[in-house]
Scaffold this motif. Structure first.
Motif, short mmCIF file in Angstrom:
data_model
loop_
_atom_site.label_atom_id
_atom_site.label_comp_id
_atom_site.label_asym_id
_atom_site.label_seq_id
_atom_site.Cartn_x
_atom_site.Cartn_y
_atom_site.Cartn_z
N ASN A 198 -80.52 29.72 11.33
CA ASN A 198 -80.30 28.29 11.47
C ASN A 198 -78.81 28.03 11.72
O ASN A 198 -78.07 27.61 10.84
CB ASN A 198 -80.78 27.56 10.22
CG ASN A 198 -80.61 26.05 10.33
OD1 ASN A 198 -80.50 25.50 11.41
ND2 ASN A 198 -80.58 25.40 9.18
N ALA A 199 -78.36 28.34 12.93
CA ALA A 199 -76.96 28.16 13.29
C ALA A 199 -76.85 27.89 14.78
O ALA A 199 -77.67 28.35 15.57
CB ALA A 199 -76.15 29.40 12.92
N ASP A 200 -75.84 27.14 15.15
CA ASP A 200 -75.56 26.84 16.54
C ASP A 200 -74.43 27.75 17.00
O ASP A 200 -73.31 27.63 16.50
CB ASP A 200 -75.16 25.37 16.67
CG ASP A 200 -74.93 24.95 18.11
OD1 ASP A 200 -74.67 25.82 18.95
OD2 ASP A 200 -74.99 23.73 18.39
N PRO A 201 -74.69 28.67 17.92
CA PRO A 201 -73.63 29.60 18.38
C PRO A 201 -72.38 28.88 18.87
O PRO A 201 -71.27 29.36 18.65
CB PRO A 201 -74.32 30.38 19.51
CG PRO A 201 -75.77 30.31 19.19
CD PRO A 201 -75.98 28.96 18.58
N ALA A 202 -72.56 27.73 19.51
CA ALA A 202 -71.39 26.99 20.01
C ALA A 202 -70.54 26.47 18.86
O ALA A 202 -69.31 26.47 18.92
CB ALA A 202 -71.86 25.83 20.90
N GLU A 203 -71.22 26.02 17.78
CA GLU A 203 -70.48 25.54 16.61
C GLU A 203 -69.72 26.69 15.95
O GLU A 203 -68.56 26.54 15.55
CB GLU A 203 -71.44 24.90 15.60
CG GLU A 203 -72.09 23.62 16.09
CD GLU A 203 -71.15 22.42 15.99
OE1 GLU A 203 -70.07 22.54 15.39
OE2 GLU A 203 -71.49 21.36 16.54
N LEU A 204 -70.37 27.85 15.82
CA LEU A 204 -69.70 29.00 15.21
C LEU A 204 -68.50 29.42 16.05
O LEU A 204 -67.42 29.73 15.50
CB LEU A 204 -70.68 30.17 15.09
CG LEU A 204 -71.79 30.02 14.04
CD1 LEU A 204 -72.73 31.23 14.10
CD2 LEU A 204 -71.20 29.88 12.64
N SER A 214 -69.41 32.59 10.02
CA SER A 214 -68.25 32.88 10.85
C SER A 214 -67.46 34.02 10.22
O SER A 214 -66.78 33.83 9.20
CB SER A 214 -67.35 31.65 10.99
OG SER A 214 -66.12 31.99 11.60
N SER A 215 -67.57 35.20 10.79
CA SER A 215 -66.88 36.36 10.22
C SER A 215 -65.37 36.17 10.24
O SER A 215 -64.67 36.61 9.31
CB SER A 215 -67.28 37.64 10.97
OG SER A 215 -66.98 37.52 12.35
N TYR A 271 -66.55 36.49 -1.08
CA TYR A 271 -67.09 35.90 0.15
C TYR A 271 -68.08 36.85 0.80
O TYR A 271 -67.97 38.06 0.69
CB TYR A 271 -65.95 35.57 1.12
CG TYR A 271 -65.00 34.53 0.60
CD1 TYR A 271 -65.33 33.18 0.66
CD2 TYR A 271 -63.77 34.88 0.02
CE1 TYR A 271 -64.47 32.21 0.16
CE2 TYR A 271 -62.91 33.92 -0.47
CZ TYR A 271 -63.26 32.59 -0.40
OH TYR A 271 -62.41 31.62 -0.89
N ARG A 272 -69.04 36.23 1.50
CA ARG A 272 -70.09 37.04 2.12
C ARG A 272 -70.61 36.35 3.38
O ARG A 272 -70.78 35.12 3.39
CB ARG A 272 -71.22 37.24 1.12
CG ARG A 272 -72.33 38.15 1.61
CD ARG A 272 -73.36 38.37 0.54
NE ARG A 272 -74.55 38.97 1.11
CZ ARG A 272 -75.73 39.04 0.49
NH1 ARG A 272 -75.86 38.53 -0.73
NH2 ARG A 272 -76.77 39.59 1.07
N GLU A 273 -70.88 37.14 4.41
CA GLU A 273 -71.44 36.61 5.65
C GLU A 273 -72.97 36.66 5.56
O GLU A 273 -73.59 37.70 5.76
CB GLU A 273 -70.95 37.42 6.86
CG GLU A 273 -71.38 36.83 8.19
CD GLU A 273 -70.80 37.57 9.38
OE1 GLU A 273 -71.33 37.40 10.50
OE2 GLU A 273 -69.81 38.32 9.21
N VAL A 274 -73.55 35.51 5.27
CA VAL A 274 -75.01 35.41 5.12
C VAL A 274 -75.39 33.94 5.24
O VAL A 274 -74.61 33.05 4.89
CB VAL A 274 -75.47 35.99 3.76
CG1 VAL A 274 -74.90 35.20 2.59
CG2 VAL A 274 -76.99 36.06 3.67
N SER A 275 -76.57 33.66 5.76
CA SER A 275 -77.03 32.28 5.87
C SER A 275 -77.58 31.79 4.53
O SER A 275 -77.96 32.59 3.66
CB SER A 275 -78.13 32.16 6.92
OG SER A 275 -79.33 32.76 6.47
N ALA A 276 -77.61 30.48 4.37
CA ALA A 276 -78.16 29.89 3.15
C ALA A 276 -79.61 30.29 2.97
O ALA A 276 -80.06 30.61 1.85
CB ALA A 276 -78.02 28.38 3.20
#
Length: 239
Positions: A6-12, A81-82, A102-107
């Motif tokens: 659930n993410a927008d690549p353009a927003e990231l 966002s890494s 910190y961790r790179e993971v979706s909610a």
């Protein structure tokens, strides 16, 4: 859509390009630094963070996560966002911020992994940047313990919000980069309240956040026409 994506690549990509400027107080992120004491104080007026297991979803460069850790919370900040996470990690090392990781993971993915694990969940200035905000709200409700608190902040969707948050803040006052917000993605309080009810969260308080262009100061208010915050709680008897 796969909810875990659930993410927008353009927003990231948009925020990744600015990642190195997260902790520059005079950068595009200056408004976040200015409002952070206000939102932190509001959170602490609802629950004392000392010793609480706290999750910050969409943490970016760690502005709120860092401040909550300094209040004694055990904080996990997550983002997709890494680059922003690397900035947050570096700042934590340089500032010697205790009790924050910190961790790179979706909610949604974290909710499957760690349901009912946190006393406090925050999701600030993030819902208006994802394709399915209701999915994030549901994940927040899953992640928080019964009796725990979930705090949201986002932008209302109406004429005043368009004039102030987009036309004013992005094009006239240059407080934010142009294109930071999309009007169609803004969320009315009634919509967010409905997402919370469906997720089993009880709405306890709503707060507005305003900007005075003459004094160049932000302040909490009762006006929720543009920026607003929700304080919600998961019932102790939640099934």
């Amino acid at each position: 859509m796969n909810p875990i994506l659930n993410a927008d690549p353009a927003e990231l990509a948009k925020f990744s390009e600015l990642a190195h400027r997260w902790w520059d107080m005079d950068s595009e992120f200056r408004p976040l630094h200015q409002i952070n004491p206000l939102r932190l104080g509001w959170i602490q007026s609802m629950c004392v963070l000392q010793g609480l297991q706290t999750l910050d979803i969409g943490c970016g460069g760690g502005i709120l996560a860092d401040s909550m850790a300094r209040q004694g919370a055990e904080v996990l900040g997550v983002d997709l966002s890494s680059k922003a996470l690397k900035v947050a990690q570096l700042h934590a090392l340089e500032a010697q911020t205790p009790r924050v990781t910190y961790r790179e993971v979706s909610a949604e993915a974290l909710a499957q992994e760690r349901p009912a694990s946190f006393d406090v969940v925050t999701c600030m200035e993030m819902l208006e940047h994802v394709p399915d905000p209701a999915s994030v709200v549901q994940a927040c409700a899953t992640l928080v313990k019964p009796g725990g608190w979930v705090f949201f902040s986002t932008l209302n969707r109406n004429g005043s919000a368009f004039l102030q948050a987009i036309l004013g803040a992005e094009y006239l006052l240059n407080l934010l980069p142009r294109g930071t917000h999309e009007y169609a993605k803004m969320i009315r309080p009634s919509e967010l309240a409905a997402y919370c009810r469906r997720a089993g969260l009880e709405l306890h308080a709503t707060q507005g956040l305003g900007y005075n262009p003459l004094t160049r100061r932000y302040a909490l208010s009762t006006n929720t026409q543009v920026n607003y915050l929700f304080a919600t709680q998961k019932p102790l008897d939640f099934q």
